[in-house]
Write a protein that holds these residues in place. Sequence first.
Motif, mmCIF file in Angstrom:
data_model
loop_
_atom_site.group_PDB
_atom_site.id
_atom_site.type_symbol
_atom_site.label_atom_id
_atom_site.label_comp_id
_atom_site.label_asym_id
_atom_site.label_seq_id
_atom_site.Cartn_x
_atom_site.Cartn_y
_atom_site.Cartn_z
ATOM 1 N N PRO A 112 10.312 6.133 -13.273
ATOM 2 C CA PRO A 112 8.958 5.849 -12.795
ATOM 3 C C PRO A 112 8.420 4.522 -13.316
ATOM 4 N N GLU A 113 8.677 4.223 -14.613
ATOM 5 C CA GLU A 113 8.183 2.964 -15.183
ATOM 6 C C GLU A 113 8.820 1.769 -14.492
ATOM 7 N N ALA A 114 10.115 1.852 -14.203
ATOM 8 C CA ALA A 114 10.809 0.732 -13.548
ATOM 9 C C ALA A 114 10.276 0.510 -12.132
ATOM 10 N N ILE A 115 9.988 1.600 -11.417
ATOM 11 C CA ILE A 115 9.456 1.481 -10.059
ATOM 12 C C ILE A 115 8.075 0.845 -10.074
ATOM 13 N N ALA A 116 7.206 1.335 -10.965
ATOM 14 C CA ALA A 116 5.847 0.771 -11.049
ATOM 15 C C ALA A 116 5.892 -0.708 -11.416
ATOM 16 N N ARG A 117 6.775 -1.053 -12.349
ATOM 17 C CA ARG A 117 6.894 -2.453 -12.786
ATOM 18 C C ARG A 117 7.433 -3.333 -11.651
ATOM 19 N N ALA A 118 8.413 -2.833 -10.907
ATOM 20 C CA ALA A 118 8.995 -3.608 -9.808
ATOM 21 C C ALA A 118 7.971 -3.835 -8.691
ATOM 22 N N ILE A 119 7.181 -2.796 -8.377
ATOM 23 C CA ILE A 119 6.148 -2.946 -7.339
ATOM 24 C C ILE A 119 5.154 -4.026 -7.742
ATOM 25 N N LYS A 120 4.683 -3.961 -8.963
ATOM 26 C CA LYS A 120 3.689 -4.926 -9.432
ATOM 27 C C LYS A 120 4.233 -6.353 -9.405
ATOM 28 N N THR A 121 5.464 -6.525 -9.874
ATOM 29 C CA THR A 121 6.041 -7.865 -9.969
ATOM 30 C C THR A 121 6.422 -8.430 -8.603
ATOM 31 N N ALA A 122 7.138 -7.643 -7.807
ATOM 32 C CA ALA A 122 7.661 -8.153 -6.534
ATOM 33 C C ALA A 122 6.552 -8.453 -5.534
ATOM 34 N N TYR A 123 5.575 -7.550 -5.411
ATOM 35 C CA TYR A 123 4.524 -7.789 -4.423
ATOM 36 C C TYR A 123 3.578 -8.890 -4.869
ATOM 37 N N ALA A 124 3.388 -9.051 -6.165
ATOM 38 C CA ALA A 124 2.571 -10.164 -6.649
ATOM 39 C C ALA A 124 3.237 -11.489 -6.308
ATOM 40 N N ALA A 125 4.551 -11.564 -6.469
ATOM 41 C CA ALA A 125 5.280 -12.803 -6.175
ATOM 42 C C ALA A 125 5.299 -13.079 -4.683
ATOM 43 N N GLU A 126 5.414 -12.006 -3.886
ATOM 44 C CA GLU A 126 5.520 -12.192 -2.435
ATOM 45 C C GLU A 126 4.223 -12.682 -1.821
ATOM 46 N N THR A 127 3.078 -12.221 -2.347
ATOM 47 C CA THR A 127 1.807 -12.534 -1.701
ATOM 48 C C THR A 127 0.966 -13.529 -2.475
ATOM 49 N N GLU A 141 0.832 -1.219 0.000
ATOM 50 C CA GLU A 141 0.000 0.000 0.000
ATOM 51 C C GLU A 141 0.862 1.264 0.000
ATOM 52 N N LEU A 142 1.873 1.305 0.886
ATOM 53 C CA LEU A 142 2.750 2.476 0.946
ATOM 54 C C LEU A 142 3.584 2.608 -0.322
ATOM 55 N N ALA A 143 4.053 1.470 -0.843
ATOM 56 C CA ALA A 143 4.874 1.504 -2.056
ATOM 57 C C ALA A 143 4.095 2.092 -3.226
ATOM 58 N N GLU A 144 2.847 1.660 -3.384
ATOM 59 C CA GLU A 144 2.029 2.157 -4.500
ATOM 60 C C GLU A 144 1.630 3.608 -4.296
ATOM 61 N N ARG A 145 1.283 3.946 -3.053
ATOM 62 C CA ARG A 145 0.814 5.307 -2.784
ATOM 63 C C ARG A 145 1.911 6.337 -3.060
ATOM 64 N N HIS A 146 3.157 6.017 -2.650
ATOM 65 C CA HIS A 146 4.252 6.973 -2.789
ATOM 66 C C HIS A 146 5.156 6.686 -3.976
ATOM 67 N N GLN A 147 4.862 5.612 -4.712
ATOM 68 C CA GLN A 147 5.670 5.211 -5.870
ATOM 69 C C GLN A 147 7.156 5.120 -5.516
ATOM 70 N N VAL A 148 7.422 4.310 -4.496
ATOM 71 C CA VAL A 148 8.790 3.995 -4.104
ATOM 72 C C VAL A 148 8.906 2.483 -4.001
ATOM 73 N N PHE A 149 10.103 1.968 -4.195
ATOM 74 C CA PHE A 149 10.293 0.517 -4.158
ATOM 75 C C PHE A 149 11.395 0.172 -3.158
ATOM 76 N N PRO A 150 11.130 -0.772 -2.211
ATOM 77 C CA PRO A 150 12.135 -1.132 -1.208
ATOM 78 C C PRO A 150 13.230 -2.009 -1.815
#
Length: 575
Positions: free
Chosen positions: A138-153, A90-99
Amino acid sequence: MISADDYVLQLVQERGLVSAEDALRALERVRAEGATDLDAPTAILDRLVAQGLLTWEQIINALALEFDLETVNLDEVRTTPEALAFLGKELAERHQVFPIQLYSNELEVAVADPLDTETIDDLSRILRITITIRLATPEAIARAIKTAYAAETDVDEGARTALYDSLDKETGFKVVLPTSGDVKSEDAPIIRYVNLLITEAIKRRASDIHLEPLEKRFRVRYRVDGVLHEIENPPKRLQASILSRLKLMAEVSLAEKRIPQDGRIQVKVSGKEIDLRVSVLPTVYGESIVMRILDKEGLRLGLPELGFFSDDQTNFQKLVSMADGIFLVTGPTGSGKSTTLYAALNYINKTDRKIITVEDPVEYQMTGINQVQVRREVGMTFAAALRSMLRQAPNIIMIGEIRDLETAEIAVNASLTGHMVFSTLHTNDAPSAVTRLVDIGMKPFLVSASLRGVLAQRLVRRICPNCAAPHEPSNKEINAIGITPDEALGINFLKGTGCPNCNNIGYKGRRGIFEMFVVGEELQSMIYSGSTLVDLRRKCRELGMRSMREDGVRKVAAGITTVDEVLNATISILE
């Protein structure tokens, strides 16, 4: 996206990445399309990128050089489950940051806009950790959020069945999957699993939930009626995510993994407010979490429900109804001491009496009683609260536990000035409370003057009334509980065979077994003169005090519990 600041637009022009003429034409276009002066710089950058005159990689590299920051290729970086769970989708998507990486006191994240200090400060405040940044598009961050969190959960259907639908055959537990109305469709499986874990524990009347990281698995157990039952373990790979979710709910530091932490979770289940006391303890293979479940509205016990027989109940009522003095309940952790004191307060709670309690924490809320929460971090200790509450002119005081000389002295002084004081103490039996008070520094003459009685107790599981059946104990068991074969002939021994009502365990609920120590004149004289524990216990037996083992035998004879339960509960007590 890049912050709405023409600084970036000027920067790319100064570095020759785009001409002033191209920037001017883009500006005219976006103004013609209705962009405001505030939005114009960002809109110009977007248009320049869309026209192929500029790339986000060029913009990010220019910013990195300008601010001496590192860039990161998120397609090649492998983040950790701990970092993903710490930040949360939720925080990653809201602020468009990737851990990227989580350290002991620092979280490294990828951002597209190093000028957006407000977002970075917000994250640091929310997560209570230092944020360091690296730059990515921005595109790389959005793509990483989508991929990493989908795999994690993303829990596959087989694992989901294991998580939600199957429990240890020995206990007969069965977790029922929620309907679509119980859980929001957008909730991540980790959140759903944690919610179900807590909800199911409450349904099963569990007192504790234990989450224990082991070398090759992640063990989850419920404590029901004092006995731990292992449920189906979640996959080891989800350990970090589940623990981080619980730490987030308990409002403890997610980054701190070196020292123990304590927190609290408040949930509502079936319309009832439930508190969970959360203890986090670092272990070799990860952090172990234990959650103690406190149903604040669930304590409605009368004295018979505690397990008293009529004679003990009469003595108990006399003791707790006295005008002054100290009454103690003793036993190890988890022996029901607090429940007994709450039942006593409920019994004497009348409109003409003022009752104040000092607790850590306030486990159950009771109508008509002033309950004070200990808060050591602000100086509200047991002793500090006791000093202040005496100025409130109470008739009855309950102290959660006497654990040091200062608390004991205030309690004794209160009892000697006309107050009735209830508290708990950790001792193996009732007469040991006297020596325990002397050991922590109390003078024997003060103990003899103030102590009115001590109740030592243990909890035994109650035979399920739906499946109770006759049972023949062995001669060894009969001898162990101190009765003769002839006496055993007059007892109708029972044992639960297991049924759906008790989840095929044979027991449902618990009852107390007690040892009642009433301080009369003879015992007062012995305490005053400093008699030994052996002499005190011998005199108590002469005066008719029953041991917990003997009280347990009475409950076996009454068909309440089994020989095994009594032996397990009283094995360490020397009769």
